[in-house]
Write an enzyme that holds these catalytic residues in place. Structure first.
Site, short mmCIF file in Angstrom:
data_model
loop_
_atom_site.label_atom_id
_atom_site.label_comp_id
_atom_site.label_asym_id
_atom_site.label_seq_id
_atom_site.Cartn_x
_atom_site.Cartn_y
_atom_site.Cartn_z
N ASP A 1 0.84 -1.20 0.00
CA ASP A 1 0.00 0.00 0.00
C ASP A 1 0.87 1.24 0.00
O ASP A 1 1.45 1.61 1.03
CB ASP A 1 -0.90 0.00 1.24
CG ASP A 1 -1.98 -1.06 1.15
OD1 ASP A 1 -2.77 -1.00 0.18
OD2 ASP A 1 -2.04 -1.93 2.04
N ASP B 1 -10.39 -5.21 -1.08
CA ASP B 1 -9.40 -4.66 -0.16
C ASP B 1 -10.11 -3.80 0.88
O ASP B 1 -10.72 -2.78 0.55
CB ASP B 1 -8.40 -3.80 -0.97
CG ASP B 1 -7.26 -3.27 -0.12
OD1 ASP B 1 -7.16 -3.64 1.07
OD2 ASP B 1 -6.47 -2.47 -0.66
C1 DX5 Z 1 -6.21 0.56 3.07
C2 DX5 Z 1 -5.30 -0.39 2.33
C3 DX5 Z 1 -5.51 -1.80 2.68
C4 DX5 Z 1 -5.31 -2.15 4.14
C5 DX5 Z 1 -6.27 -3.22 4.47
O1 DX5 Z 1 -6.31 1.77 2.42
O2 DX5 Z 1 -5.46 -0.26 0.93
O3 DX5 Z 1 -4.73 -2.65 1.85
O4 DX5 Z 1 -4.03 -2.57 4.45
O5 DX5 Z 1 -6.25 -3.43 5.83
P1 DX5 Z 1 -7.39 -4.24 6.56
O6 DX5 Z 1 -7.38 -5.62 5.97
O7 DX5 Z 1 -6.99 -4.20 7.99
O8 DX5 Z 1 -8.69 -3.52 6.31
ZN ZN Z 2 -4.50 -1.81 -0.38
#
Ligand code: DX5
Ligand code: ZN
Length: 211
Positions: free
Chosen positions: A31, A168
């Protein structure tokens, strides 16, 4: 179901250890945030100098001017790059996807949690290798899953999108089956894995892969 763990919520004091703990996953999800499109900043391409990735890496660009990041990640050999529809002019989406495809990487377009799927034209659906549906508002791990994102996935499949659909945000063991049934191929999981004990992660990953 395929799984792409996000290292956003990893312990950066022990980053290599955290990355090695998820090496049985299908790919690692990076990310990249610039503090402009989303309020937070994370890491850029220099993370490849600090750690070794045991499996393929995909990049989720949450940045303004995403094209300025393409070359450095392509040169590092990532398997896919996904940028947000919200960060470019709608007319630019297809040319940018084409640029990524020509460079031999999986070309992905992302819609944020608050963006409708009709923001993606039929031409985009014909060009993209991957659509990343955010099931939270981009920018933070650990948020709650937005159930309306499932309908976006079904509509994109009904419109004939045959490429990969990835979810995601807020993905946990209890919502993966609904995501799969909506037509998705792969889920990003961040806090679900990174908050779990190190030794438990391979089993959590294989349980998702077996769904
Ligand atoms: C948030 C990111 C995600 C994040 C997801 O903007 O794009 O990839 O890491 O985290 P979780 O699975 O905890 O929602
Ligand atoms: Zn992400």
């Amino acid at each position: 179901m395929k799984i792409a763990p996000s290292i956003l919520d990893a312990n950066f004091g022990y980053l290599q250890r955290d990355i090695d703990s998820i090496a049985t996953a299908d790919r690692i999800h990076l990310d990249v945030m610039d503090g402009h499109y989303v309020p937070n900043c994370t890491f850029g391409a220099s993370i490849f100098r600090q750690v070794e990735f045991p499996i393929e890496v995909e990049v989720h660009l949450m940045v303004e001017n995403p094209a300025s990041f393409f070359e450095r990640f392509i040169d590092l050999g990532v398997m896919g790059i996904t940028f947000h529809a919200e960060t470019v002019d709608p007319d630019e989406i297809v040319p940018l996807l084409t640029q990524l495809k020509s460079a031999g990487v999986k070309a992905g377009i992302c819609i944020d949690g608050y963006t409708d799927d009709d923001a993606l034209s039929d031409e985009v659906l014909h060009t993209a290798d991957q659509i990343l549906i955010m099931s939270v508002k981009a920018g933070l791990g650990g948020q709650s899953f937005m159930p309306e994102s499932l309908k976006k996935c079904q509509r994109l499949r009904n419109r004939g999108f045959k490429g990969e659909i990835e979810f995601d945000g807020g993905v946990k063991d209890h919502n993966v089956e609904a995501i799969r049934d909506a037509g998705a191929d792969i889920v990003v999981m961040g806090s679900y894995l990174m908050k779990a004990d190190l030794a438990d992660r391979p089993k959590l990953i294989s349980d998702i892969q077996n769904l």
